[in-house]
Design a protein around this motif. Structure first.
Motif, PDB file in Angstrom:
ATOM      1  N   ILE A 115      38.864  48.977  43.814  1.00 44.20           N
ATOM      2  CA  ILE A 115      39.299  47.798  43.085  1.00 44.20           C
ATOM      3  C   ILE A 115      38.625  46.593  43.721  1.00 44.20           C
ATOM      4  O   ILE A 115      38.660  46.435  44.938  1.00 44.20           O
ATOM      5  CB  ILE A 115      40.839  47.637  43.181  1.00 44.20           C
ATOM      6  N   SER A 116      37.999  45.784  42.879  1.00 45.00           N
ATOM      7  CA  SER A 116      37.213  44.692  43.435  1.00 45.00           C
ATOM      8  C   SER A 116      37.437  43.422  42.621  1.00 45.00           C
ATOM      9  O   SER A 116      37.622  43.482  41.403  1.00 45.00           O
ATOM     10  CB  SER A 116      35.732  45.089  43.395  1.00 45.00           C
ATOM     11  N   SER A 117      37.393  42.303  43.313  1.00 43.34           N
ATOM     12  CA  SER A 117      37.557  41.032  42.616  1.00 43.34           C
ATOM     13  C   SER A 117      36.339  40.730  41.737  1.00 43.34           C
ATOM     14  O   SER A 117      36.364  39.823  40.915  1.00 43.34           O
ATOM     15  CB  SER A 117      37.792  39.911  43.626  1.00 43.34           C
ATOM     16  N   ASN A 118      35.255  41.504  41.936  1.00 45.86           N
ATOM     17  CA  ASN A 118      34.065  41.337  41.081  1.00 45.86           C
ATOM     18  C   ASN A 118      34.329  41.803  39.648  1.00 45.86           C
ATOM     19  O   ASN A 118      33.574  41.488  38.740  1.00 45.86           O
ATOM     20  CB  ASN A 118      32.887  42.176  41.599  1.00 45.86           C
ATOM     21  N   PHE A 119      35.370  42.617  39.477  1.00 46.00           N
ATOM     22  CA  PHE A 119      35.624  43.223  38.168  1.00 46.00           C
ATOM     23  C   PHE A 119      37.040  42.934  37.700  1.00 46.00           C
ATOM     24  O   PHE A 119      37.923  42.641  38.494  1.00 46.00           O
ATOM     25  CB  PHE A 119      35.459  44.749  38.253  1.00 46.00           C
TER      26      PHE A 119
ATOM     27  N   ARG B 172      36.499  47.124  33.823  1.00 44.69           N
ATOM     28  CA  ARG B 172      36.397  48.566  34.039  1.00 44.69           C
ATOM     29  C   ARG B 172      37.742  49.246  33.821  1.00 44.69           C
ATOM     30  O   ARG B 172      38.788  48.694  34.156  1.00 44.69           O
ATOM     31  CB  ARG B 172      35.935  48.855  35.477  1.00 44.69           C
TER      32      ARG B 172
END
Lengths: 165, 165
Positions: free
Chosen positions: A33-37, A9
């Motif tokens: 902010i995510s560790s998924n992305f 993203r």
């Protein structure tokens, strides 16, 4: 408009010298902010153009070239200071995130919306105020404009006034 | 305003019968819900109150009690259908997420902002349009109002018109 394809993203955060903008960036780093992305943050700052120093009726002030040069220099100093502060916040809160910066002269509403489009951004994050009361009164809310016109979802983050409010 | 303390967040998603609301919910589930947090989703739907069937000058139409009852029944049917559809999307895209629903009568702007405050929500997600062109023209944009007045960060998600736009 971009979709969050492949888990990557592009998140644009509009930054200026206001506390609200700092709060919006901090909120983004801790909530979005995510560790998924695989997120890349684009810090975008709009430097007021000389055109904004003209009168409200478009007549223009008689500014000497020295004054214009001083204003432009001031704009550059503000931009540099805003970016340094924003980058430090990114390092402190999310050290491993990719951060890029963009500074452009122009009305904040245009600079932000155009940058979203040019970068094909997935999310735009911004404070609900900032950019000064006078400009907001005459030009309308920057965040309202971007929420309606930016070609991606827009996160509007307000700095809470006080725990009691 | 609530902070995302202890990794638990309350996310309010405003849902109605519009495609844009469905898109906003889908976007939320794929972009905002994160394994970093314990998220609870509150699906909030505002059912138009009988007051909104009065004339624009406040004079009111002469509606029989039968008509009012029919309208209320219609509102309930719409609410039930909206919620069922929204819950299915949640199950399909994020089966393990906690989902709660709230339906309240009233103007969408008030219902949504009050619900955010009552739940002490961390994030509000909504489409940028929805709620019908006529109501929007006369009452102003629901999303603009919520972006300015809801006591938490607001995510405004626009449904892209077409890949070419």
């Amino acid at each position: 408009m971009a979709e969050a394809a492949g888990g990557e993203r592009k998140i644009v955060v509009a930054v200026d010298e206001s506390e609200e903008s700092t709060y919006a960036l901090t909120w983004c780093l801790t909530n979005l902010i995510s560790s998924n992305f695989k997120d890349t943050l684009f810090l975008v700052h709009a430097r007021s153009p000389p055109a904004l120093y003209t009168g409200l009726d478009g007549s223009g002030y008689m500014l000497s070239s020295d004054t214009v040069a001083t204003m432009e220099k001031y704009g550059n100093v503000v931009a540099e200071s805003v970016m340094k502060k924003a980058q430090k916040i990114c390092r402190d809160l999310a050290g491993d995130i990719r951060v890029d910066t963009r500074v452009e002269g122009g009305d904040a509403r245009d600079v932000i919306c155009q940058m979203v489009e040019r970068l094909n951004a997935d999310i735009l994050v911004m404070g609900s105020h900032g950019y000064g009361l006078i400009k907001r009164t005459f030009l309308g809310s920057v965040s309202n404009h971007c929420a309606q016109n930016a070609k991606c979802p827009v996160m509007i983050v307000k700095k809470p006034k006080s725990p009691a409010s």
